[in-house]
Scaffold this active site. Structure first.
Site, PDB file in Angstrom:
ATOM      1  N   LYS A 182       0.837  -1.206   0.000  1.00  0.00           N
ATOM      2  CA  LYS A 182       0.000   0.000   0.000  1.00  0.00           C
ATOM      3  C   LYS A 182       0.865   1.247   0.000  1.00  0.00           C
ATOM      4  CE  LYS A 182      -3.695  -2.603   2.148  1.00  0.00           C
ATOM      5  NZ  LYS A 182      -4.288  -3.134   3.369  1.00  0.00           N
ATOM      6  N   GLN A 219      -4.507  -1.661   9.647  1.00  0.00           N
ATOM      7  CA  GLN A 219      -4.454  -2.983   9.020  1.00  0.00           C
ATOM      8  C   GLN A 219      -5.158  -4.011   9.913  1.00  0.00           C
ATOM      9  OE1 GLN A 219      -3.291  -3.543   6.004  1.00  0.00           O
ATOM     10  NE2 GLN A 219      -3.277  -5.757   5.948  1.00  0.00           N
ATOM     11  N   ASP A 224     -11.154   2.818   4.218  1.00  0.00           N
ATOM     12  CA  ASP A 224     -11.579   1.421   4.098  1.00  0.00           C
ATOM     13  C   ASP A 224     -13.096   1.321   3.943  1.00  0.00           C
ATOM     14  OD1 ASP A 224      -9.375  -0.417   4.263  1.00  0.00           O
ATOM     15  OD2 ASP A 224      -9.152   0.035   6.396  1.00  0.00           O
TER      16      ASP A 224
HETATM   17  N1  GUE Z   1      -7.835  -2.287   7.065  1.00  0.00           N
HETATM   18  C1  GUE Z   1      -7.543  -3.186   6.121  1.00  0.00           C
HETATM   19  N2  GUE Z   1      -7.784  -2.893   4.824  1.00  0.00           N
HETATM   20  C2  GUE Z   1      -7.472  -3.789   3.841  1.00  0.00           C
HETATM   21  O1  GUE Z   1      -7.686  -3.522   2.639  1.00  0.00           O
HETATM   22  C3  GUE Z   1      -6.878  -5.050   4.208  1.00  0.00           C
HETATM   23  C4  GUE Z   1      -6.663  -5.298   5.573  1.00  0.00           C
HETATM   24  N3  GUE Z   1      -7.011  -4.355   6.498  1.00  0.00           N
HETATM   25  N4  GUE Z   1      -6.127  -6.459   5.978  1.00  0.00           N
HETATM   26  C5  GUE Z   1      -5.709  -7.491   5.055  1.00  0.00           C
HETATM   27  C6  GUE Z   1      -6.439  -7.419   3.752  1.00  0.00           C
HETATM   28  C7  GUE Z   1      -5.703  -8.096   2.629  1.00  0.00           C
HETATM   29  N5  GUE Z   1      -5.501  -7.092   1.607  1.00  0.00           N
HETATM   30  C8  GUE Z   1      -4.834  -7.315   0.406  1.00  0.00           C
HETATM   31  C9  GUE Z   1      -4.692  -6.353  -0.574  1.00  0.00           C
HETATM   32  C10 GUE Z   1      -3.998  -6.611  -1.745  1.00  0.00           C
HETATM   33  C11 GUE Z   1      -3.415  -7.836  -1.987  1.00  0.00           C
HETATM   34  C12 GUE Z   1      -2.653  -8.102  -3.243  1.00  0.00           C
HETATM   35  O2  GUE Z   1      -2.457  -7.210  -4.055  1.00  0.00           O
HETATM   36  N6  GUE Z   1      -2.182  -9.347  -3.484  1.00  0.00           N
HETATM   37  C13 GUE Z   1      -1.381  -9.740  -4.634  1.00  0.00           C
HETATM   38  C14 GUE Z   1      -0.345 -10.775  -4.227  1.00  0.00           C
HETATM   39  C15 GUE Z   1       0.480 -10.352  -3.068  1.00  0.00           C
HETATM   40  C16 GUE Z   1       1.463 -11.384  -2.582  1.00  0.00           C
HETATM   41  O3  GUE Z   1       2.299 -11.785  -3.392  1.00  0.00           O
HETATM   42  O4  GUE Z   1       1.358 -11.782  -1.397  1.00  0.00           O
HETATM   43  C17 GUE Z   1      -2.274 -10.342  -5.706  1.00  0.00           C
HETATM   44  O5  GUE Z   1      -3.337 -10.862  -5.365  1.00  0.00           O
HETATM   45  O6  GUE Z   1      -1.878 -10.309  -6.867  1.00  0.00           O
HETATM   46  C18 GUE Z   1      -3.558  -8.810  -1.021  1.00  0.00           C
HETATM   47  C19 GUE Z   1      -4.260  -8.541   0.142  1.00  0.00           C
HETATM   48  C20 GUE Z   1      -5.968  -5.907   2.079  1.00  0.00           C
HETATM   49  N7  GUE Z   1      -6.517  -6.021   3.293  1.00  0.00           N
END
Ligand code: GUE
Length: 297
Positions: free
Chosen positions: A52, A96, A119
């Site tokens: 992020k 987070q 969020d």
């Molecule tokens: N307050 C809060 N807001 C959130 O938005 C929030 C949170 N807490 N807690 C956890 C989850 C999880 N999350 C992700 C966002 C992007 C990918 C992402 O871009 N993933 C890549 C892969 C990343 C890797 O290689 O591990 C993909 O899917 O291509 C993953 C997970 C946002 N979250």
């Protein structure tokens, strides 16, 4: 032919528009600011927060990052939130999730100034979303709406099945799907761990959105031909790789692909959109707080 939806490409497209909005704001003397707060030792959480912050840097959003020890009292987190609420250079605040067990999640969400709640988890913003008057749509469901629109998937009159009823994905996703207007007007079923015959529901769906957090629980045998499959799961499972794990979704990709008209992969599907929409909400927050108009993508 099954379309493999490229979330990185759709995310980049939206990010470009968000970057243009950022330029407009900066030229008016307003640099959008996003604060991330991490209260966890979890490796995945650290990865996501740094992704992020990296997105902020690429777009020209000012990133502020705070880390609080996982064994600190809740009051330390609340004091940080209070400070960020009062700081005019911070337009968006993201704590987070998950926070440690001794910290009440609801108290955290309600502590954040609703105008800075990028969020979209504060009850005021949840209420606005349900009322059809959203301020900040939660990032993942909003990103899924963008994926469906970009892929040319019609939702109006279609049967959508959301698997999972979480506050951050399932519930807001279902609410967006039943709203009036583009990306809505779907006949929406929300399934969960107590659903009696899940496969019967998913086989009847035109659109399946898998957000249960259970690795590969939706497979091809549970789908009809021509379904659009959106996989929200990002599960780390042990594997013989450099990192010692691999990422798998809530969907068994190969068998689902054989049935689907279009499907999102993991990684490279919904995840990139979640980040893009967080940036979107941050520039929207900066616009709302400064009174400078922008035209969001
Ligand atoms: N307050 C809060 N807001 C959130 O938005 C929030 C949170 N807490 N807690 C956890 C989850 C999880 N999350 C992700 C966002 C992007 C990918 C992402 O871009 N993933 C890549 C892969 C990343 C890797 O290689 O591990 C993909 O899917 O291509 C993953 C997970 C946002 N979250």
């Amino acid at each position: 032919m099954t379309t493999i939806i490229d979330g990185n490409e759709i995310g980049d497209q939206i990010t470009e528009g968000v970057a243009a909005c950022t330029d407009t704001l900066v030229s008016e003397g307003v640099t959008p600011g996003l604060a991330t707060v991490l209260m966890s030792d979890d490796g995945a959480s650290e990865t996501y927060v740094s992704m992020k912050q990296q997105a902020c840097e690429e777009i020209g959003i000012e990133g502020f990052h705070y880390e609080i020890g996982a064994d600190e009292p809740a009051e330390t987190l609340f004091a940080t939130i209070d400070e960020l609420n009062a700081d005019p250079t911070v337009h968006g605040i993201l704590v987070q999730m998950p926070v440690p067990d001794h910290v009440n999640k609801r108290d955290v969400l309600e502590r954040i100034d609703p105008m800075k709640d990028v969020d979209g988890f504060h009850p005021e913003n949840v209420g606005r979303l349900v009322a059809g008057n959203a301020r900040y749509k939660p990032c993942t469901p909003h990103g899924i709406q963008k994926i469906l629109a970009e892929t040319g998937v019609e939702t109006e009159g279609k049967d959508a099945v959301v698997v999972g009823r979480s506050d951050i994905v399932g519930k807001p996703m279902a609410n967006l799907l039943i709203q009036y207007g583009p990306g809505g007007n779907a006949t929406t079923t929300v399934c969960h761990s107590r659903t009696d015959d899940l496969a019967e529901k998913t086989r009847n769906a035109d659109i399946v959105i898998a957000a249960a957090g259970v690795p590969e629980m939706i497979d091809g045998s549970m789908l009809s031909d021509g379904t659009t499959v959106i996989d929200v799961g990002i599960n780390r499972v042990d594997a013989d790789t450099d990192k010692g794990y691999e990422l798998v979704g809530d969907v068994d990709f190969e068998s689902a692909k054989a049935k689907a008209d279009a499907i999102t992969p993991v990684p490279g599907g919904v995840g990139p959109l979640t980040i893009a929409m967080l940036m979107y909400n941050t520039v929207k927050a900066a616009s709302l707080q400064s009174g400078v108009d922008i035209s969001l993508p």
